[in-house]
Design an enzyme around this catalytic site. Structure first.
Site, PDB file in Angstrom:
ATOM      1  N   GLY A  98     -10.598  -8.466  -2.359  1.00  0.00           N
ATOM      2  CA  GLY A  98      -9.290  -8.481  -1.544  1.00  0.00           C
ATOM      3  C   GLY A  98      -8.802  -9.887  -1.556  1.00  0.00           C
ATOM      4  N   LYS A 110     -20.298 -15.968  -0.051  1.00  0.00           N
ATOM      5  CA  LYS A 110     -21.512 -15.749   0.269  1.00  0.00           C
ATOM      6  C   LYS A 110     -22.506 -14.973  -1.134  1.00  0.00           C
ATOM      7  CE  LYS A 110     -21.894 -15.074   5.130  1.00  0.00           C
ATOM      8  NZ  LYS A 110     -22.002 -13.952   6.241  1.00  0.00           N
ATOM      9  N   ARG A 131       0.891  -1.558   0.102  1.00  0.00           N
ATOM     10  CA  ARG A 131       0.094   0.088   0.076  1.00  0.00           C
ATOM     11  C   ARG A 131       0.777   1.359  -0.097  1.00  0.00           C
ATOM     12  NH1 ARG A 131      -5.129  -1.946   3.660  1.00  0.00           N
ATOM     13  NH2 ARG A 131      -6.310  -2.614   2.041  1.00  0.00           N
ATOM     14  N   GLY A 149     -13.357  -3.560   0.239  1.00  0.00           N
ATOM     15  CA  GLY A 149     -14.974  -3.419   0.511  1.00  0.00           C
ATOM     16  C   GLY A 149     -15.434  -2.349  -0.480  1.00  0.00           C
TER      17      GLY A 149
HETATM   18  P1  ADP Z   1     -13.251 -11.296  -2.258  1.00  0.00           P
HETATM   19  O1  ADP Z   1     -12.395 -10.857  -0.982  1.00  0.00           O
HETATM   20  O2  ADP Z   1     -12.155 -11.539  -3.428  1.00  0.00           O
HETATM   21  O3  ADP Z   1     -14.245 -10.296  -2.666  1.00  0.00           O
HETATM   22  P2  ADP Z   1     -14.784 -13.097  -0.710  1.00  0.00           P
HETATM   23  O4  ADP Z   1     -14.189 -12.423   0.514  1.00  0.00           O
HETATM   24  O5  ADP Z   1     -16.068 -12.883  -1.133  1.00  0.00           O
HETATM   25  O6  ADP Z   1     -13.736 -12.684  -1.925  1.00  0.00           O
HETATM   26  O7  ADP Z   1     -14.521 -14.701  -0.510  1.00  0.00           O
HETATM   27  C1  ADP Z   1     -13.232 -15.238  -0.223  1.00  0.00           C
HETATM   28  C2  ADP Z   1     -13.369 -16.217   0.566  1.00  0.00           C
HETATM   29  O8  ADP Z   1     -14.218 -17.395   0.429  1.00  0.00           O
HETATM   30  C3  ADP Z   1     -12.089 -17.180   0.723  1.00  0.00           C
HETATM   31  O9  ADP Z   1     -11.666 -16.836   2.161  1.00  0.00           O
HETATM   32  C4  ADP Z   1     -12.284 -18.493   0.526  1.00  0.00           C
HETATM   33  O10 ADP Z   1     -11.827 -19.454   1.294  1.00  0.00           O
HETATM   34  C5  ADP Z   1     -13.894 -18.648   0.730  1.00  0.00           C
HETATM   35  N1  ADP Z   1     -14.529 -19.670   0.034  1.00  0.00           N
HETATM   36  C6  ADP Z   1     -14.690 -19.573  -1.161  1.00  0.00           C
HETATM   37  N2  ADP Z   1     -15.231 -21.002  -1.696  1.00  0.00           N
HETATM   38  C7  ADP Z   1     -15.509 -21.642  -0.638  1.00  0.00           C
HETATM   39  C8  ADP Z   1     -15.977 -22.857  -0.025  1.00  0.00           C
HETATM   40  N3  ADP Z   1     -16.620 -23.725  -1.211  1.00  0.00           N
HETATM   41  N4  ADP Z   1     -16.084 -23.261   1.118  1.00  0.00           N
HETATM   42  C9  ADP Z   1     -15.670 -22.426   1.932  1.00  0.00           C
HETATM   43  N5  ADP Z   1     -15.140 -21.020   1.636  1.00  0.00           N
HETATM   44  C10 ADP Z   1     -14.970 -20.899   0.488  1.00  0.00           C
HETATM   45 MG    MG Z   2     -12.862 -10.974   1.024  1.00  0.00          MG
END
Ligand code: ADP
Ligand code: MG
Length: 417
Positions: free
Chosen positions: A374, A206, A40, A397
């Site tokens: 992230g 989610k 950063r 975020g």
């Molecule tokens: P980003 O930060 O890229 O937006 P998210 O925060 O939405 O992504 O999701 C990332 C998290 O989701 C990771 O920590 C990953 O381990 C978890 N994840 C992805 N697929 C699964 C799964 N099938 N079961 C449990 N956790 C999962």
């Molecule tokens: Mg995330």
């Protein structure tokens, strides 16, 4: 509506207040706070070097962690000032308060091209409360405001939003820094009229976190590829068994509505056709937080129902190959959210295969590849592919909210060109 940028400014001899994102991971080692990842800080160097070249007097402000309005020694920005000195190759003054006499003295003593960093703005509750009087104090001696902290732009705080209003009311300019400008270009303008096919890859934990992004991108994308735990809620909505997988039963309707919208808009909307699952077995041990630790046993791939005692952890090889094939002909790619629990090597293959496909499309077809989120950025960096895509957002975020189409207060407050 293009925003003014630091490039448009004439700042010679002026005091420029620059909000940066120096919320870096730190760790205590031998009683001293040490920076674990300086990404950063490095990312602000182009803006700082430009301002130095232009002969500005630079006042830097940032937050670190959540000190909740108190002077918390472990959340001091002093180590950042040392690191910045090293990276910039010139001295960086440190004011051990964000406002008040001492800060003013440091700021007043700056000569053209010199740099000072103020102490953590969150040592004051007024920062997060976006208190106008606090904003006035922060920029008491400044003439111009530059915001280069895209990662904090989704919050209307004094240093991210209030100050812009104070400065512009005084007749000064509020401009985007170079990093902020790049974020707005790639997450904003480039996705308005993308070169086609435009393939969107969405994963992560989610549906509820990502539904607004899905909804907005359905209106722009040619194809949407779904992965990660999010896929299980879609499967559940179709009556497929999901065992112990991470699901959101309350969002079955949301999932079906998204698919319905995809059909209407003729978007190729794809769900995984196979899943890597494991059977969690209580190890009898507790983790640091006192929660039971499960061993993930009997790892295998299924294409239909997930057994009651098993849990899904990634898209399977068939899905990964299908997604890679689709990605290979894309001209624009947006990726948000990993395809599985990539932090565990045993479930990283699907995410890695998709990452590889994104890099190949970028290098072979000149596709524009944009990575937001992230954990998606972490997944790419983990296998050394971070610098092989067109753009990786620093926003976390903030990038998610921006992709949802939200107006970020820190961006809205900047002057128009
Ligand atoms: P980003 O930060 O890229 O937006 P998210 O925060 O939405 O992504 O999701 C990332 C998290 O989701 C990771 O920590 C990953 O381990 C978890 N994840 C992805 N697929 C699964 C799964 N099938 N079961 C449990 N956790 C999962
Ligand atoms: Mg995330």
């Amino acid at each position: 509506m293009a925003k003014l940028t630091v490039r448009d400014l004439d700042v010679r001899g002026k005091r420029v207040f620059v909000r940066v994102d120096y919320n870096v991971p730190m760790e205590e080692r031998d009683g001293k706070m040490v920076i674990n990842d300086e990404t950063r800080i490095k990312e602000t160097l182009p803006t700082l070097k430009l301002l130095i070249e232009k002969g500005a007097k630079i006042i830097l402000a940032a937050h670190l962690g959540r000190p909740k309005g108190k002077r918390e020694a472990s959340l001091s920005l002093r180590p950042v000032a040392f690191k910045l000195h090293e990276l910039l190759g010139q001295p960086v003054e440190f004011a051990d308060d964000a406002i008040g006499e001492h800060a003013e003295k440091v700021v007043a003593s700056l000569k053209d091209g010199q740099v000072a960093l103020l102490e953590n703005v969150r040592y004051y509750n007024e920062e997060e409360a976006n208190d106008p009087a606090f904003a006035e104090k922060l920029v008491k001696l400044a003439d111009v405001y530059v915001n280069d902290a895209f990662g904090a732009a989704h919050r209307a705080h004094a240093s991210t939003e209030g100050i812009a209003r104070v400065i512009t009311k005084r007749g000064g300019k509020a401009a985007a820094g170079l990093l902020m400008e790049r974020e707005l270009k790639f997450l904003g303008d480039e996705l308005e009229n993308p070169a086609r096919p435009f393939v969107v890859i969405l994963g992560g934990a989610k549906v509820s976190d990502k539904i607004k992004v899905i909804d907005r991108l359905l209106e722009k994308a040619d194809t949407i590829l779904i992965g990660g735990a999010m896929a299980y809620t879609f499967k559940l909505a179709h009556g497929v068994k999901t065992g112990k997988s991470l699901i959101e039963p309350d969002h079955k309707g949301t999932a079906l509505a998204a698919e319905e919208k995809a059909k209407k808009l003729k978007v190729n909307f794809q769900l995984p056709t196979d899943t890597i699952i494991a059977t969690p077995v209580d190890s009898g041990k507790l983790n640091k937080k006192g929660k039971p630790v499960y061993d993930l046993t009997n790892i295998r791939t299924v294409s239909g129902d997930i057994p009651d005692d098993a849990e899904g952890f990634s898209v399977g090889p068939e899905t990964a190959a299908n997604y890679a094939e689709i990605i290979s002909s894309a001209k624009t790619i947006l990726w948000n959210g990993p395809m599985g629990m990539f932090e565990d090597e045993r479930f990283a293959a699907g995410t890695n295969a998709v990452a590889q496909a994104v890099v190949e499309a970028t290098q072979k077809n000149g596709a524009k590849s944009i990575i937001g989120g992230g954990d998606s950025v972490k997944a790419l960096n983990k296998i050394g592919l971070g610098n092989k895509v067109t753009f990786m957002s620093t926003g976390g975020g903030a990038s998610l909210e921006f992709l949802e189409g939200a107006v970020l207060p820190g961006v809205a407050a900047l002057s128009e060109k």
